[in-house]
Write a protein that holds these residues in place. Structure first.
Motif: not given
Length: 193
Positions: A165-193
């Protein structure tokens, strides 16, 4: 280490109300050897730290929502911003700062954090370096409701969201904060979750 091609000529304080806004005049030797004099404003608010709390078993993350005046005056209709927990270092080292901020803002008392990178967030005008962390959380670590410190005027809502849901909120524009996007994408790219 100082750059021998840059010489600070003058620093004027334009404002030191909340943080410090300086006007800096400097000389810089360009790549072609010419010398150029420029003046720029730089906002010094100190350095900070941010963290993404995640739970691998539940596939959830902890984020916060709070009012951010600069976003409000730049078109964010209610001024509310969904973010990772963050704070200024206030003379602490980054790890101690983020542990303190995590407990104040989210109510989770964490002992182990992993630093993943550092970043200048707006290097054209702000001096701040932000230290980025991740840490696992569990329900047992929740010691208070969080919400920030009243004496600092904080009124923070704690959100527990599924990672998807958090990742989808980036796509929908609900999450626009750079640091938040960077950390969510880090976790995604590193396959932590």
């Amino acid at each position: 280490m100082q750059n021998s091609k840059v010489k600070i000529l003058k620093t004027e304080i334009l404002s030191d109300n909340w943080y410090t806004l300086n006007k800096i005049t400097y000389e810089k030797i360009n790549s072609n050897g010419s010398v150029q004099t420029q003046s720029r404003e730089a906002y010094d608010r100190g350095n900070g730290a941010t963290i993404l709390l995640y739970n691998q078993d539940l596939k959830t993350v902890i984020l916060t929502r709070q009012f951010r005046l600069p976003t409000y005056i730049n078109g964010n209709s209610d001024g509310m911003l969904i973010e990772t927990c963050a704070g200024l270092l206030d003379n602490d080292n980054p790890e101690e700062c983020i542990k303190r901020e995590t407990e104040e803002e989210t109510g989770y008392k964490i002992s182990k954090v992993e630093k993943v990178f550092e970043s200048y967030m707006s290097p054209g005008s702000v001096t701040e370096i932000l230290h980025f962390f991740i840490a696992e959380y569990s329900k047992e670590m929740k010691t208070t409701n969080g919400g920030g410190l009243e004496e600092e005027g904080e009124d923070i809502e704690v959100l527990e969201l599924s990672f998807e849901d958090a990742l989808a909120m980036i796509d929908s524009g609900e999450i626009k904060d750079a640091k938040t996007i960077m950390l969510l994408q880090h976790v995604r790219v590193k396959k932590i979750m």
